[in-house]
Design a protein around this motif. Structure first.
Motif, mmCIF file in Angstrom:
data_model
loop_
_atom_site.group_PDB
_atom_site.id
_atom_site.type_symbol
_atom_site.label_atom_id
_atom_site.label_comp_id
_atom_site.label_asym_id
_atom_site.label_seq_id
_atom_site.Cartn_x
_atom_site.Cartn_y
_atom_site.Cartn_z
ATOM 1 N N PRO A 199 0.840 -1.211 0.000
ATOM 2 C CA PRO A 199 0.000 0.000 0.000
ATOM 3 C C PRO A 199 0.869 1.253 0.000
ATOM 4 C CG PRO A 199 -0.690 -1.543 1.709
ATOM 5 C CD PRO A 199 0.633 -2.030 1.196
ATOM 6 N N ARG A 226 -2.022 -0.382 11.123
ATOM 7 C CA ARG A 226 -3.092 -1.182 10.506
ATOM 8 C C ARG A 226 -2.599 -1.889 9.243
ATOM 9 N NH1 ARG A 226 -7.969 1.769 11.412
ATOM 10 N NH2 ARG A 226 -9.004 0.361 9.916
ATOM 11 N N MET A 227 -1.641 -1.274 8.575
ATOM 12 C CA MET A 227 -1.094 -1.821 7.322
ATOM 13 C C MET A 227 0.428 -1.818 7.434
ATOM 14 S SD MET A 227 -3.506 -0.030 4.424
ATOM 15 C CE MET A 227 -5.091 -0.763 4.019
ATOM 16 N N ASP A 274 -1.914 4.462 -3.828
ATOM 17 C CA ASP A 274 -3.234 3.916 -3.465
ATOM 18 C C ASP A 274 -4.140 4.986 -2.867
ATOM 19 O OD1 ASP A 274 -3.076 0.888 -3.871
ATOM 20 O OD2 ASP A 274 -1.251 1.285 -2.728
ATOM 21 N N VAL A 333 -7.066 4.227 5.607
ATOM 22 C CA VAL A 333 -7.215 2.764 5.521
ATOM 23 C C VAL A 333 -8.524 2.412 4.800
ATOM 24 C CG1 VAL A 333 -7.528 0.656 6.870
ATOM 25 C CG2 VAL A 333 -5.790 2.327 7.554
ATOM 26 N N GLU A 334 -9.592 3.134 5.134
ATOM 27 C CA GLU A 334 -10.875 2.876 4.472
ATOM 28 C C GLU A 334 -10.775 3.091 2.966
ATOM 29 O OE1 GLU A 334 -15.461 4.637 4.338
ATOM 30 O OE2 GLU A 334 -14.114 5.208 5.992
ATOM 31 N N ILE A 336 -8.061 2.945 1.022
ATOM 32 C CA ILE A 336 -7.206 1.931 0.387
ATOM 33 C C ILE A 336 -7.949 0.598 0.277
ATOM 34 C CG2 ILE A 336 -5.097 0.569 0.643
ATOM 35 C CD1 ILE A 336 -3.773 3.037 1.863
ATOM 36 N N GLU A 337 -8.626 0.218 1.341
ATOM 37 C CA GLU A 337 -9.343 -1.062 1.325
ATOM 38 C C GLU A 337 -10.494 -1.036 0.320
ATOM 39 O OE1 GLU A 337 -10.394 -1.649 5.402
ATOM 40 O OE2 GLU A 337 -8.488 -2.650 5.894
ATOM 41 N N ARG A 340 -9.009 -1.336 -3.218
ATOM 42 C CA ARG A 340 -8.533 -2.684 -3.537
ATOM 43 C C ARG A 340 -9.684 -3.672 -3.720
ATOM 44 N NH1 ARG A 340 -2.566 -3.805 -1.086
ATOM 45 N NH2 ARG A 340 -1.612 -2.143 -2.331
ATOM 46 N N ALA A 341 -10.821 -3.371 -3.111
ATOM 47 C CA ALA A 341 -12.000 -4.227 -3.288
ATOM 48 C C ALA A 341 -12.848 -3.792 -4.483
ATOM 49 C CB ALA A 341 -12.843 -4.208 -2.016
#
Length: 376
Positions: A199, A226-227, A274, A333-334, A336-337, A340-341
């Motif tokens: 990331p 978190r990452m 990202d 984080v939200e 990036i996640e 990626r989804a």
């Protein structure tokens, strides 16, 4: 029509690059541009001269009357139809010099407060002297500027709260961004920067106090919890370079943060990232926010009034209140996640939003109309 544009220098800054990219559009509409600089030769000089621009230099001075004399002598030798100062709150001497030669003058305001005063806020005596000096400029601008351009509504609200009552003098012309057409794919950009499948959080901005690099590093430190494999790319240079390096050492982030310095081509970095993080303390517009959205990046930024103009409505829920850095890390984080989804339709919406509103062509058309109105 020939316009004399007043800048400190022609370096890799937002104003300078915006002007460089707008030149071809302006020339198509009959606008030729020369430059008056108070600083030394810089990296973009050759590119401007290659486009037919002439660059003149006058001494840098804090004395408004001396600045007026220097510019007046230049205008006596180099006639032009209009003077456009990008010195914002400190344009008093330049508009006075233009008025003395009976040349219309435009002042561009690029910030929501005088940054020189912001940086002196911890020095009350000198700060008060600086405030009086800025008030001197303000009076000269009020009496001698033909028009004042805010590059966001926030800028004009700060400069002249009653600006809407004089729409002939005060204009809003949002910044224009040169959007390249698909020069970088994500794979090619990451290969070029030697980045693996980790990331990547990106920040583009000068290393200055108002960009809040201390807060930026704290947000990234919490993102790493978190990452753990996350990396931060810092693109930009400035007077706080050593301080940023000390903060990296203190926070033990040197292995996870890359300081890339100033880059002419930032689009490779946008393609590789990202998420884009922009926790400024003060901003007049936020060109990098527009660029990042145009590149299709999720953004997380401080909740400033200017950012409500440069960030698309679809991404404004990712604006956080300073100094809530833990909340900002959660948003990074939200983003990036979700990316990626493949569950982030707001990114495509913001890309369309900024490309429709903040193109170089649109900026150049608005600027041309203003110039032709003031100096027909």
């Amino acid at each position: 029509m020939r316009v004399l544009t007043v800048l400190h220098w022609l370096n890799l800054g937002g104003i300078e690059l915006q002007t460089l990219h707008a030149l071809p559009w302006l020339r198509r509409q009959g606008i030729e541009m020369d430059f008056c600089c108070t600083g030394p030769p810089a990296i973009l000089d050759r590119e401007f001269t290659a486009l037919g621009c002439r660059i003149w230099r006058i001494p840098k001075t804090a004395n408004c009357y001396a600045a007026a004399q220097h510019l007046g002598r230049l205008l006596a030798r180099v006639p032009c139809a209009l003077v456009h100062s990008h010195f914002g709150y400190t344009s008093g001497g330049f508009v006075l010099g233009a008025a003395g030669m009976r040349v219309p003058a435009v002042v561009s305001v690029h910030s929501s407060e005088p940054l020189s005063l912001y940086r002196w806020r911890g020095r009350p005596v000198l700060g008060r002297l600086r405030a009086r000096w800025l008030a001197w400029h303000r009076r000269l601008i009020e009496h001698n500027a033909t028009a004042v351009v805010g590059h966001s509504r926030v800028n004009l609200n700060a400069f002249e709260p009653g600006w809407t009552h004089d729409p002939k003098k005060y204009r809003v012309i949002p910044n224009g961004i040169d959007f390249p057409a698909g020069r970088w794919t994500r794979t090619a950009a990451r290969a070029s920067l030697s980045i693996g499948r980790v990331p990547v959080v990106l920040h583009v901005g000068a290393l200055k106090e108002e960009k809040n690099h201390c807060g930026l590093l704290e947000i990234f430190r919490q993102v790493r919890k978190r990452m753990p494999g996350a990396r931060l790319l810092l693109v930009g240079d400035g007077p706080l370079r050593r301080q940023v390096q000390r903060d990296l050492d203190r926070m033990r982030l040197t292995r996870d943060v890359r300081c890339e310095g100033s880059q002419r081509d930032v689009w490779c970095y946008y393609a590789a990232a990202d998420a884009f993080l922009f926790p400024s303390i003060t901003e007049g517009f936020g060109n990098a926010l527009v660029e990042s959205q145009s590149a299709g990046l999720p953004i997380v930024a401080s909740d400033l009034a200017a950012h409500h103009e440069s960030v698309a409505p679809s991404q404004q829920r990712f604006l956080f209140t300073l100094p809530h850095y833990a909340a900002a890390a959660d948003l990074v984080v939200e983003q990036i996640e979700a990316a990626r989804a493949g569950r982030n339709p707001w990114v495509a919406q913001s890309q369309s939003f900024v490309r429709d509103r903040f193109s170089t062509e649109r900026y150049a058309r608005r600027l041309t109309r203003l110039y032709q109105e003031l100096a027909p």
